[in-house]
Scaffold this motif. Sequence first.
Motif, PDB file in Angstrom:
ATOM      1  N   GLN A 182     -10.948  12.688  -6.711  1.00 23.49           N
ATOM      2  CA  GLN A 182     -11.017  11.407  -6.935  1.00 23.49           C
ATOM      3  C   GLN A 182     -12.391  10.970  -6.284  1.00 23.49           C
ATOM      4  OE1 GLN A 182      -8.347  13.016  -6.620  1.00 23.49           O
ATOM      5  NE2 GLN A 182      -6.589  11.832  -7.216  1.00 23.49           N
ATOM      6  N   ALA A 221       0.735   4.055  -2.620  1.00 20.15           N
ATOM      7  CA  ALA A 221       0.256   5.492  -2.389  1.00 20.15           C
ATOM      8  C   ALA A 221       1.469   6.425  -2.944  1.00 20.15           C
ATOM      9  CB  ALA A 221       0.257   5.519  -0.837  1.00 20.15           C
ATOM     10  N   LEU A 222       2.409   6.058  -2.848  1.00 14.07           N
ATOM     11  CA  LEU A 222       3.795   6.898  -3.199  1.00 14.07           C
ATOM     12  C   LEU A 222       3.568   7.125  -4.790  1.00 14.07           C
ATOM     13  CD1 LEU A 222       6.319   8.531  -2.597  1.00 14.07           C
ATOM     14  CD2 LEU A 222       7.591   6.347  -3.385  1.00 14.07           C
ATOM     15  N   ALA A 281       0.874  -1.188   0.040  1.00 10.44           N
ATOM     16  CA  ALA A 281      -0.084   0.127  -0.047  1.00 10.44           C
ATOM     17  C   ALA A 281       0.840   1.313  -0.018  1.00 10.44           C
ATOM     18  CB  ALA A 281      -0.899   0.035   1.279  1.00 10.44           C
ATOM     19  N   LEU A 282       2.219   1.207   0.453  1.00  7.06           N
ATOM     20  CA  LEU A 282       2.958   2.140   0.709  1.00  7.06           C
ATOM     21  C   LEU A 282       3.396   2.570  -0.638  1.00  7.06           C
ATOM     22  CD1 LEU A 282       3.149   2.995   3.571  1.00  7.06           C
ATOM     23  CD2 LEU A 282       5.348   1.410   3.819  1.00  7.06           C
ATOM     24  N   ALA A 283       4.002   1.596  -1.401  1.00 12.20           N
ATOM     25  CA  ALA A 283       4.530   2.125  -2.648  1.00 12.20           C
ATOM     26  C   ALA A 283       3.318   2.526  -3.591  1.00 12.20           C
ATOM     27  CB  ALA A 283       5.192   0.861  -3.178  1.00 12.20           C
ATOM     28  N   GLY A 313      -3.738  20.919   2.080  1.00 12.60           N
ATOM     29  CA  GLY A 313      -4.311  19.800   2.056  1.00 12.60           C
ATOM     30  C   GLY A 313      -5.761  19.888   2.704  1.00 12.60           C
ATOM     31  N   ILE A 345     -12.206  16.365  -2.439  1.00  6.27           N
ATOM     32  CA  ILE A 345     -11.238  15.489  -3.127  1.00  6.27           C
ATOM     33  C   ILE A 345     -11.854  15.044  -4.401  1.00  6.27           C
ATOM     34  CG2 ILE A 345      -9.429  13.565  -3.087  1.00  6.27           C
ATOM     35  CD1 ILE A 345      -9.889  13.701   0.044  1.00  6.27           C
ATOM     36  N   SER A 377      -5.604  17.239  -2.758  1.00  8.48           N
ATOM     37  CA  SER A 377      -6.281  18.465  -2.915  1.00  8.48           C
ATOM     38  C   SER A 377      -6.206  19.372  -3.984  1.00  8.48           C
ATOM     39  CB  SER A 377      -5.583  19.383  -1.337  1.00  8.48           C
ATOM     40  OG  SER A 377      -4.254  19.084  -1.631  1.00  8.48           O
ATOM     41  N   ASP A 417      -0.899  -4.570   4.864  1.00  2.00           N
ATOM     42  CA  ASP A 417      -0.427  -3.803   3.544  1.00  2.00           C
ATOM     43  C   ASP A 417       0.163  -2.486   3.789  1.00  2.00           C
ATOM     44  OD1 ASP A 417      -1.567  -5.999   2.013  1.00  2.00           O
ATOM     45  OD2 ASP A 417      -3.457  -4.990   1.449  1.00  2.00           O
ATOM     46  N   LEU A 465      -5.714  11.493   2.520  1.00  2.20           N
ATOM     47  CA  LEU A 465      -6.635  12.294   1.757  1.00  2.20           C
ATOM     48  C   LEU A 465      -7.045  13.417   2.426  1.00  2.20           C
ATOM     49  CD1 LEU A 465      -8.919   9.371   1.221  1.00  2.20           C
ATOM     50  CD2 LEU A 465      -7.413  10.490  -0.326  1.00  2.20           C
ATOM     51  N   GLU A 478       0.287   9.027  -5.720  1.00  6.16           N
ATOM     52  CA  GLU A 478       0.279  10.432  -5.030  1.00  6.16           C
ATOM     53  C   GLU A 478      -0.812  10.635  -4.410  1.00  6.16           C
ATOM     54  OE1 GLU A 478       1.541  12.869  -8.249  1.00  6.16           O
ATOM     55  OE2 GLU A 478       3.753  12.276  -7.842  1.00  6.16           O
ATOM     56  N   ILE A 479      -1.602   9.393  -3.950  1.00 12.62           N
ATOM     57  CA  ILE A 479      -2.691   9.724  -3.308  1.00 12.62           C
ATOM     58  C   ILE A 479      -2.869   8.418  -2.324  1.00 12.62           C
ATOM     59  CG2 ILE A 479      -4.417   8.600  -4.790  1.00 12.62           C
ATOM     60  CD1 ILE A 479      -6.368  10.398  -4.080  1.00 12.62           C
ATOM     61  N   ASN A 480      -2.889   8.906  -0.984  1.00 10.16           N
ATOM     62  CA  ASN A 480      -2.871   7.632   0.149  1.00 10.16           C
ATOM     63  C   ASN A 480      -4.440   7.490   0.597  1.00 10.16           C
ATOM     64  OD1 ASN A 480      -2.454   6.063   1.969  1.00 10.16           O
ATOM     65  ND2 ASN A 480      -1.134   7.324   3.449  1.00 10.16           N
ATOM     66  N   ASP A 540       2.107  14.305   7.104  1.00 14.86           N
ATOM     67  CA  ASP A 540       3.241  13.588   6.732  1.00 14.86           C
ATOM     68  C   ASP A 540       3.032  12.420   5.862  1.00 14.86           C
ATOM     69  OD1 ASP A 540       4.490  15.834   7.729  1.00 14.86           O
ATOM     70  OD2 ASP A 540       5.656  14.612   9.106  1.00 14.86           O
ATOM     71  N   GLN A 541       1.889  11.883   6.201  1.00 12.39           N
ATOM     72  CA  GLN A 541       1.390  10.545   5.642  1.00 12.39           C
ATOM     73  C   GLN A 541       0.606  10.752   4.370  1.00 12.39           C
ATOM     74  OE1 GLN A 541       2.797   8.501   8.762  1.00 12.39           O
ATOM     75  NE2 GLN A 541       1.621   7.268   7.372  1.00 12.39           N
ATOM     76  N   ASN A 542       0.801  12.075   3.929  1.00 14.74           N
ATOM     77  CA  ASN A 542       0.045  12.256   2.738  1.00 14.74           C
ATOM     78  C   ASN A 542      -1.415  11.814   2.687  1.00 14.74           C
ATOM     79  OD1 ASN A 542      -0.221  13.546   0.171  1.00 14.74           O
ATOM     80  ND2 ASN A 542       0.763  12.118  -0.829  1.00 14.74           N
TER      81      ASN A 542
END
Lengths: 358, 358
Positions: free
Chosen positions: A315, A63-64, A59-61, A150, A313, B7, B124, A128, A67-69, A124-126
């Motif tokens: 999306q 999200a990176l 999930a980390l990769a 944000g 948001i 955002s 995950d 939503l 560009e949306i976690n 920092d977790q980026n």
Amino acid sequence: MAKMRASGKKSVSIKDVAKLAGVSVSSVSRYLNGGSNVSPVSQKKIAQAIETLNYRPSALARALVREINPAIAVVTINSSQLGPTQMLGGIESRARERGASITISVPETDRREDILNSLHMAADQNPLGIIFMYPDMVDENISDFFPLEGPYVMVTGQQTMGAHEVSLCDQEGGEIITRYLLSLGHKTVYHVAVPVRLEYNRRLQGWRKALENTGSYIPDPIICGWDPEDAREIGRRLALNDDVTAVFAGNDELAIGLISGLRDMGKRVPDDVSVAGFDDHPLSGFWDPGLTTIHQEFIRAGRESVDLLLRQIPQYQEDVNSVVAGESGEETGVSKKSLDIHGKLVIRNSTGAPHKEK
Amino acid sequence: MAKMRASGKKSVSIKDVAKLAGVSVSSVSRYLNGGSNVSPVSQKKIAQAIETLNYRPSALARALVREINPAIAVVTINSSQLGPTQMLGGIESRARERGASITISVPETDRREDILNSLHMAADQNPLGIIFMYPDMVDENISDFFPLEGPYVMVTGQQTMGAHEVSLCDQEGGEIITRYLLSLGHKTVYHVAVPVRLEYNRRLQGWRKALENTGSYIPDPIICGWDPEDAREIGRRLALNDDVTAVFAGNDELAIGLISGLRDMGKRVPDDVSVAGFDDHPLSGFWDPGLTTIHQEFIRAGRESVDLLLRQIPQYQEDVNSVVAGESGEETGVSKKSLDIHGKLVIRNSTGAPHKEK
DNA sequence: CTGAAAGCGCTTACAG
DNA sequence: CTGAAAGCGCTTACAG
């Protein structure tokens, strides 16, 4: 290729799957994201490889790179109180429905630096966005906390910013319950307040307003801690004053402590003194006497705050609109950007007409 | 370089900082991670660039490259109950102290697939590990849930796996409180049980064991829902049976509902029937009569589960050991890998000797 | 002390 | 339908 985890166990990556399936990483990725443009043969092989390797995408990769976690960060003070607890439940259930996970962080103290720190850790977790519960309980200007970039939503006792806000209408509630007590014939109503800065204590403000508007005597509010034991102590003191025939406590737990204290000194509730609470704690109806209080829809507040957040948001916007029209259309406040949730007076047996003079 | 967020706002990356500071990305990274091998001059420039850009490193990217995400995933069923709520508070505070963030996910239902799904979603995120609360409330073999790789800790009502487990000793508690009731002179004790599968209902098992060991009559346990209203209904029914002189309810909320129901039918507590609860709810002492119950250290359970989890992770091990020796040494169970937290009998006024025959 | 390079696990155009 | 390449934002050896 197989990396170690914190635990020391090996973790399987998309490369491992590709290799085992005999296809490219791209194909595996495509398969993972809907399967379009992947031949049935490849699909089978990939599916099998995933199965035997017990592969799960990171999930980390994701999200990176995307560009949306898909996570909502909630920061809350007073996390152990009824309101925050129930709201968290609501946030959690609505977030799950909308496919978002939940991160929570509670500041170490109420000081600005700690809160800012929590907010930053959350950002920092980026995620939503951030749902900030009870920023108005803090001794600071709320908007100071949001040079944060944000989306965010705040859950407050009262509208203060006019946007991105779910308000519990505490002032209105305080006013309603005080008026109710007055309508019973009490000369005035005392208030045992929750430990929140006066400027932000909406329940107290509503109480004061009701007294002002009716020209009633306005006693000093009695500031209490969160512990019902404090309220009990206050109850014992209040029992000494025969002018006290009605008390509005800042929340139900306090009301319960208060009643205990009153009884410790031989007072009867509601015969000698009426006591009302706030929140409609799940146990309030079981108390003896049942607690008159303001019912707050905390769970709904939590759910709505998720929708308010996601509405910001792109999306997530399409399916939100249907929700807006459907569920919460009637009560939508200032705009679709904020919402008032009104409390409801619940009358039980802890309140009544004042004792007639003997 | 500056990317968009969900955002729509721009997000600043390490590259932006490097460019503005006029140094390489590597240097910025070094600065961020302790500042060793960065000249004072560079430090100044970097610090300034960070300041003016309001830069914050992405926790996501860090977690990915470091292959360790300083987050603890907690999955819990019955999240709105007192125990889980308080434990979450304990987990949260201890995690903060140890520099970990918290992710929570609650399964949609109690079914295996939903739970597995929550567990997977949690895994995950590549968290430090998973804390799983009350797996034993689930209708499945606990160990079935853990072909999951990675560290974990379970908080259970009773030791079932012997490792990576914090046990609340529910069975012992159930036994203690039942014995206490018997010691008061009651012929037997009825039980109103929380809705948990019988095989995993440790409180019930303790109750039964106490009755067996004393050769007392063993009535059928009465299965109740979580709602105190259910217990009230049961109380009304129980009031009809004069053989019922003592009841042990599976938790305090149920005990409170039960008392209401008993009173609805004119029974006095404890004069006609003694009622005991479980958990020591924060309001239990304020009830009238005060509730006799088993005090559970939920907050501590939460904190200990964090330590138990982190103990499994090399990077976090050093400072854990001191904790082991210090705080929890005395109570450490099977090994440092699991822990029993014993409940304590709290005697209040809801229990007493049985009514003498009139 | 410093920068270029490789890599974390994935996704997304881009050419076939 | 498929793979090689570039890139997400960072860190970490590796050479200077």
